[in-house]
Design an enzyme around this catalytic site. Sequence first.
Site, mmCIF file in Angstrom:
data_model
loop_
_atom_site.group_PDB
_atom_site.id
_atom_site.type_symbol
_atom_site.label_atom_id
_atom_site.label_comp_id
_atom_site.label_asym_id
_atom_site.label_seq_id
_atom_site.Cartn_x
_atom_site.Cartn_y
_atom_site.Cartn_z
ATOM 1 N N GLY A 535 85.971 70.726 22.203
ATOM 2 C CA GLY A 535 85.428 69.751 21.263
ATOM 3 C C GLY A 535 85.333 68.396 21.924
ATOM 4 N N GLY A 536 84.895 67.391 21.155
ATOM 5 C CA GLY A 536 84.778 66.054 21.695
ATOM 6 C C GLY A 536 86.111 65.557 22.222
ATOM 7 N N GLY A 538 88.582 67.387 23.497
ATOM 8 C CA GLY A 538 89.059 68.079 24.688
ATOM 9 C C GLY A 538 89.033 69.571 24.452
ATOM 10 N N ASP A 650 84.276 64.607 8.299
ATOM 11 C CA ASP A 650 83.589 65.489 9.245
ATOM 12 C C ASP A 650 83.647 66.935 8.752
ATOM 13 O OD1 ASP A 650 82.066 66.052 11.433
ATOM 14 O OD2 ASP A 650 83.708 65.935 12.896
#
Length: 869
Positions: A535-536, A538, A650
């Site tokens: 993911g963003g 890591g 999100d």
Amino acid sequence: MPTNTHILLSVLYISIFFNSLKALSSEPNTLALSCGNKDGGTDDDSRKWESDSKYLVSSDKSVEVVAQTQDPSLTSSIPYMNARIFTSETTYKFTVNESSRYFLRLHFYPSSYPNFNTTNSYFSVVADKVTLLNNFSASIAAQALTQAYIMKEFSLAPLNTDSLSVRFKPSDKYNGTFAFVNGIELIPSPNLFDSASMVGFDDQPLDVTSANVQTMWRLNVGGQYIPSTNDSSGLARSWYDDSPYIFGAASGVTSEAANNVTIQYRNFSASIAPVDVYRTSRQMGLDGNVTRNFNLTWIFQVDANFTYLVRLHFCEYELNKINERVFDIFINNQTAMKNADVIAWSSKKDVPFYKDYAIYVPDGPGDEMLWLALWPDNSMRPHYLDAILNGLEIFKLSDANSNLAGPNPTISDMMQKQLVENTNKTFSTDEAKKIYTTALIGGAAGGAVAFAFVAAMFIGYKRKQMLSGGDTHTSSWLPIYSSSQASVSKSTISGKSPGSTHISSDAASNCRFFSLAEIKQATKNFDESYVIGVGGFGKVYKGVIDGNTKVAIKRSNPSSEQGVNEFETEIEMLSKLRHRHLVSLIGFCEENNEMVLVYDYMGHGTLREHLYKNNKITLSWKQRLEICIGAARGLHYLHTGAKYTIIHRDVKTTNILLDESWVAKVSDFGLSKTGPNMNQGHVSTVVKGSFGYLDPEYFRRQQLTEKSDVYSFGVVLFEVVCARPALNPSLPKEQVSLADWALRCQRKGTLEDLIDPHLKGKINPECLKKFAECAEKCLADHGTDRPSMGDVLWNLESALQLEENPDGSAKPTSSGSGSVDYDQPREIDQKNILAMHRNTLSLGSEHDIKDLDDETDDIFSQIVNPKGR
Ligand SMILES: *[C@@H]1O[C@H](CO)[C@@H](O)[C@H](O)[C@H]1NC(C)=O
Ligand SMILES: *[C@@H]1O[C@H](CO)[C@@H](O)[C@H](O)[C@H]1NC(C)=O
Ligand SMILES: *[C@@H]1O[C@H](CO)[C@@H](O)[C@H](O)[C@H]1NC(C)=O
Ligand SMILES: *[C@@H]1O[C@H](CO)[C@@H](O)[C@H](O)[C@H]1NC(C)=O
Ligand SMILES: *[C@@H]1O[C@H](CO)[C@@H](O)[C@H](O)[C@H]1NC(C)=O
Ligand SMILES: *[C@@H]1O[C@H](CO)[C@@H](O)[C@H](O)[C@H]1NC(C)=O
Ligand SMILES: *[C@@H]1O[C@H](CO)[C@@H](O)[C@H](O)[C@H]1NC(C)=O
Ligand SMILES: *[C@@H]1O[C@H](CO)[C@@H](O)[C@H](O)[C@H]1NC(C)=O
Ligand SMILES: *[C@@H]1O[C@H](CO)[C@@H](O)[C@H](O)[C@H]1NC(C)=O
Ligand SMILES: *[C@@H]1O[C@H](CO)[C@@H](O)[C@H](O)[C@H]1NC(C)=O
Ligand SMILES: *[C@@H]1O[C@H](CO)[C@@H](O)[C@H](O)[C@H]1NC(C)=O
């Protein structure tokens, strides 16, 4: 007639247990002595009792006698019909294992023996240096208990010598008095005691490893009598029904584990309590509006000036997640435990657990009572407003003078009156019940006035408490990983703040602190083959901790500056949130610039990959609905359940994870905001989130409300039914955004064309209609026009019902063999509950009766007129 059946049943019973009994009598070092009986004998449970004479130090001061009458309620003539009578002090000597704890049981049958009238008998019993009984009158005790015989059980700490003396001494305060005993059992036991937390002294542990105790009560809560022959580890304990001790009319409901449930001992051995104790329980009931308004309460009459150890046995055999059933435990109106969560303690369904609390009962006017109350705690917004208890033991701890003896019970005026009336007419069952109950509550029969002063130990705790001062009232969060009795190793539990982070000590104390070495070991040094997602933030690895617990390990990308804040946000948020439909954070590691989060492992990955990514198994419509409902519950909890509204920001199908049993859990709180204040109504913030799911209003006005999550969830709903991504750039322009395209189709009435081919013809049209309408409303342009998460949840649940019962006739869910099906809407049969409450109506003491009636009516009216559903 009923009597005959009883006898027949008993006979059957006895023959059935013949085998287990044999096993019992062959336990090494177990002594069962029939006192005053030269030959010994076998009781009706086929247990062998030997003669006591060879254990007497000198037998010339005692007389062997046989009782003149056998009371019909005596279960067996051995050991009760024979007695040894001591006219002066006499000692038994037993050879014991110096490092083992022992159960010592004394049996008394205060009948009349030739030349000895037991109403004149007052005596003391001292084991080694511990006074067990003093000025004891078995006759008074039996009368108070309305029993023909009395059994006293003690558990003696290891002696450090190989010889135990038990001394019987007639009272010197009376002329012509004597001591007597009918049976003695001496059974080595494992160490059953460890430490208990002192109620009212915030978890100060009281070491009871070497305490000498008397068993006051041992109850199989919500279950039936367990005879000594069915006890575990040959300890021959009897477990009684708890219903006579329930205070008031609110006795909750009893439940029994389904046949296919296997109780698994993990935290301790079966010697603590047999399986039968854990297979039954008493709970509060099904209706939160009723349960929140009463305490499930048991009361016991105890001797003043003693500390009591209250052991609560738990086993959750119906639910398997934390924060489903959370309750407070009160002892004598003090909080013993807030937010008790059995699964959090035991870590697993079907695994027994027990908790020990100690409380000192001072002397006051009137009889001293010990109250135990359970009350559902709503502060954590658990799934059910309910409480559970499977077993209960109450032990009296010896005081500073090694004394366990209390005064003889007094026979209450009410009882005396009833007893007198009894001699003239037969009981009505109601009266009998009253007496029975009073007698049981006052069951703490025993010894003489205790001259002992307040235990020094107790004062010690008070002082300690004052010295420690300060932080005693910090929030008591779910003690999942900080509980000293959790199965995780103590050394790695973080109580301390892990140094350099900005993580509040509060958050830190709610989750576990891992060392980098532990994380490396769990992931084979971040082996690429362990990666399960990127993911963003890591990479996400799967890993194994504590030998066999699967976890998901999220490792931050050290170069990402954004990472630090999100890392901390997530710890702060998740450590405070525990819910069945939120991913649980187990702990974190911050060391050498590594930031690592450790979560529950979600066996089935993300929702998205089961919709259209890869070619995994296709979810059925019902499964999809259930997953949506679960996710909606999680979000609803975020919005309303915690202290502050939490906006996820999100919401998307990759942030809805599925565990091994397909339970949906909302994850990824890195972007979450605590928001809005009452007066402000929104949070101003930099726009973040994922395209395709982003609330247009939020985008335009940069103001975040919980309705932004509702919008994103609407996209998720369409994604679930259409099985296509929220954004698909390869499609014609008007179809790229699922939100826009689905809305247009829905309004034109052509949504049918969009739905997942796998579902075609498999959805009930009414259900689909409801579902699509709900999704449409979520996508309303203005936040104020969108439903709340609670409304969404409600709509999805009605959609599920339409799918299950197309004709609209909601069928009541039967609770089968006593186990409640929690995932179905709960239907209650008011009449039955009412009947049940009346049935087990039990009374405390004479002066409680009036108050009780008022309270009773209150509870009844709540049951009869529940305010809507
Ligand atoms: C004595 O008891 C201890 C602890 O219960 C046990 O380990 C030991 O084997 C026993 N010794 C004998 C001789 O039975
Ligand atoms: C035993 O003594 C009590 C009181 O001293 C007396 O009331 C009772 O009748 C006696 N019982 C017998 C069987 O002698
Ligand atoms: C016991 O009996 C003796 C004489 O028989 C008498 O002097 C004494 O007062 C009695 N004691 C009690 C406690 O009754
Ligand atoms: C006692 O144990 C036997 C065999 O395990 C079982 O069949 C019986 O139902 C048990 N009795 C009670 C009262 O629990
Ligand atoms: C046990 O039986 C119940 C129904 O009686 C069933 O729903 C449940 O799945 C079974 N559990 C296991 C572990 O077999
Ligand atoms: C606990 O509270 C109940 C009801 O308020 C009261 O009747 C009882 O005496 C209290 N018990 C103790 C030990 O304070
Ligand atoms: C339950 O008992 C506790 C402790 O006595 C008390 O504080 C609480 O108000 C009671 N709750 C209800 C609903 O009676
Ligand atoms: C012994 O017990 C009896 C009956 O409860 C009581 O009346 C008497 O005062 C007690 N005697 C002593 C010395 O405690
Ligand atoms: C019991 O019966 C006796 C005689 O039959 C009578 O004297 C006594 O008053 C009665 N007691 C009660 C409590 O009714
Ligand atoms: C409890 O201790 C107090 C103080 O020593 C004493 O006055 C009281 O009689 C004791 N109560 C009992 C029931 O032993
Ligand atoms: C409980 O009470 C609240 C408020 O009175 C009501 O809105 C709700 O529907 C009730 N729930 C049940 C299950 O009766």
